[in-house]
Enzyme design. Sequence first.
Site, PDB file in Angstrom:
ATOM      1  N   SER A 688       7.361  -4.221   1.939  1.00 31.85           N
ATOM      2  CA  SER A 688       6.275  -3.493   3.326  1.00 31.85           C
ATOM      3  C   SER A 688       5.273  -2.521   1.944  1.00 31.85           C
ATOM      4  O   SER A 688       4.547  -1.918   2.713  1.00 31.85           O
ATOM      5  CB  SER A 688       6.726  -2.733   3.989  1.00 31.85           C
ATOM      6  OG  SER A 688       7.842  -1.869   3.781  1.00 31.85           O
ATOM      7  N   LYS A 731       7.688   4.341  11.389  1.00 27.76           N
ATOM      8  CA  LYS A 731       6.672   4.456  10.292  1.00 27.76           C
ATOM      9  C   LYS A 731       5.147   5.444  10.459  1.00 27.76           C
ATOM     10  O   LYS A 731       4.851   6.329   9.734  1.00 27.76           O
ATOM     11  CB  LYS A 731       6.118   3.213   9.311  1.00 27.76           C
ATOM     12  CG  LYS A 731       7.292   3.114   8.728  1.00 27.76           C
ATOM     13  CD  LYS A 731       6.718   1.113   7.980  1.00 27.76           C
ATOM     14  CE  LYS A 731       7.600   1.256   7.090  1.00 27.76           C
ATOM     15  NZ  LYS A 731       7.271  -0.765   7.020  1.00 27.76           N
TER      16      LYS A 731
END
Length: 809
Positions: A688, A731
């Site tokens: 990611s 996140k």
Amino acid sequence: MDKQIEIKNGTVMPMIPTRDLVVFPGMSVNFDVGREMSVQSLQNARNDFSGDVFLCAQKDVNVESPEKSDMYKVGTVANIRQVIKSPGGVCRCMVRGVRKAKLVDMIVHDDCYEAVIKPMPNYSKDKLYAHELDAVEREVRKAFEEYSQLMPKMPQEIYNAVMGSKSAEDLFEAVAFNVPLAFNDRQSLLESPSAGEKLVLLMTILAREIDVLSLERDIHEQVQNQIEDNQREYYIREQIKALQNELGEGSLDGSDEGEIQRYYEKITEMQASDEIKEKLNEEVKRLSRMAGSSAEAVVIRGYLDTVLGLPWGVYTKDTTDIKKAQNVLDKDHYGLKRVKERILENLAVRQLTPDIKGQIICLVGPPGVGKTSVAKSVARALDKKFVRVSLGGVRDESDIRGHRKTYIGAMPGRIINGMKIAGSSNPVMLLDEIDKMSNDFRGDPSAAMLEVLDSEQNNAFRDHYLEVPYDLSDVLFITTANTLDTVAGPLRDRMEIIELSSYTREEKFNIAKKHLLKKQLEKHGLTSSMMRITNDGLYMLIDGYTREAGVRTLERNIGSLCRKAAKEIIEKDVSKVTFSAKNIPDYLGHIKFLDDDADKEDRVGYVNGMAWTSVGGVLLPLEVLVMDGKGALELTGSLGDVMKESARIAVSYCRSIADEYGIQKDFHEKKDLHIHAPEGAVPKDGPSAGVTMITALVSALSGIKVRGDLAMTGEITLTGRVLPIGGLREKTMAAYKAGMKTVVVPEKNRGDLDEVEDIVKENVEFVFAKTIDDVLRAALVKPPQAEVMPEMMPEVLPVKRRGRARKTV
Ligand code: ADP
């Protein structure tokens, strides 16, 4: 009876055929007369012959009615001294030999025997010279001496008689009358005429006897030695046992009778199948044959204690009340509504279909979010025993299944060990950190784990150490994991995944207020009237002293405050201590995490990535430095293999868009690149960070600055498409906490927006990117030279409160 008849040539007298008996003249003998004819002969001798009778040996002892041809030629006239009749008709008589005689004829009457005899001299004249006879005598004495040494029971008188004999006749009689010689040897001795000849014959007989006896002795000694070797060990062991008993150690070491008996009793009592009992009984049998302190006995004893220490068919009574279970779960935990619901559903299904053991619950989430304590509550709610088995660091099948007991220090595996600790056959077993199991060349532990969790197989789980099957089918397994990425596919399929996400600030506050504080006060012997933490104090603990997804550090900090309060109450004699935002730094030291600690300056080659680690979401900056060189690519900061691949993709992609961003075309040949992720001690991996990597590279190579108040996440393909990521909620929360104004996330994660906290959505601008161009357009302070078409602009989520105005040039 003393009067003897005159024996002449042709005298007819009563005769008794003897079996196995030769009587020498001058010798007294006792013997039994059994045969009827012989008894009559004996009678006749006593009545008509002054007790004189002719004794002659038959050649074959088995002949019942002998005739002349069955008899030896030479016998002895003997005088009967005494007869005792015993009830069976057998006569025991004592006779004394008188004279050697030859059997001329034998008359077999209907009821008795008679013999026609010819008298012979007892000793005929010797043909040997005197000195020859002397020599023979000496040899005989010597032989006798040797013989008597081999016959330890030889009476001293006989020995004396032999050694002290004055003549050859004396010597012969002393030996022949007393030494147990074979029957035919005696007959030969009787038949040989003179004393000298008799002695020579005797010498050879003795020599042979000596040979036989010494051979016997050798064999006897050999056998004896062997027996002694075996017995020696036995005796020593017995002595050790006796000594140990003296010292009171008998039952600790040394397999005493009581111990063996106790094992047998326990095996009889245990509720296991006959095969298992048989196997254990065999082991006890082996133990009973062994020296108590031998290494093998210790192994067997350890084995028996382990197997017998396990719960075999021992069940605790379960609660079936789902309402009660719900109450317990609610009481123990704040929030976690969905988690509790799903657990209760699972328990309800189990009750309705007890035969189908149901799915294994797997609680997934970052540390400290209550996975262990939820599992404990489940056990409490169902009145089951609870046992926690840690799978962290398990890398070998034998960790799960144990080692064979023949290995030194072998033990059962963690599962069986857990059962031993649980002490019941139906506990809740928490298999903690199932994602931390790895495998190496020694076998795959997850394969063994599959067997444990498979309700089809786990009723006969095989542990290498145990050797007998063990039933795990009534165990309620609950597993935990921080992430499912590292859990093997087949294992994942077998479990019902229940996710516990990280807590928000508010949730943490409530958990602390309603549970953690109470728990810690109790643990430290305090009451709520002795210590208080104000609300702003609690928020300060959450914001300033912890950075975590769960509440573990928060709980620890509350614990430290409890200890400080206890000390104060004792030392300063105060009745109550209150902690607030004002005084907490005095007790816990400076605030560790400032709310807004990210460096928000716009910079070249520096990009804020967002990552999801075991402590929840974090901001993960990435730096790129470009230097003159030869196209080397260096990566530092504990980057994993997937990150390294992302870096290569980024380089290739930058080459393809070099023109667009004014990047030197041959940078991959003329420049060296160094990519670094600060906080090098934290290992980082996962795809990611793809977009972050490209943005940093483009910025570094083009010299265009990247926005410091923007964070991004997304996987990238070689052609620049942005792929979705996991952990959006964590996140974006991290980005919000760090004061980011904008986050760039993959378009394909738009569906996960529901998960994101409202407070984050309200304060942060979301940019959804389909391609890397979308990302770069949002992140770079100066847009690319190429004209941007309006329809290519990424879609921007309307935000209620914008951060600062976007810098555009
Ligand atoms: P994990 O197993 O997920 O790492 P733990 O179960 O060890 O976390 O939780 C750490 C501590 O936090 C425990 O004392 C637990 O009771 C407490 N805790 C976590 N979540 C909650 C909650 N929702 N309500 C009450 N206490 C909680």
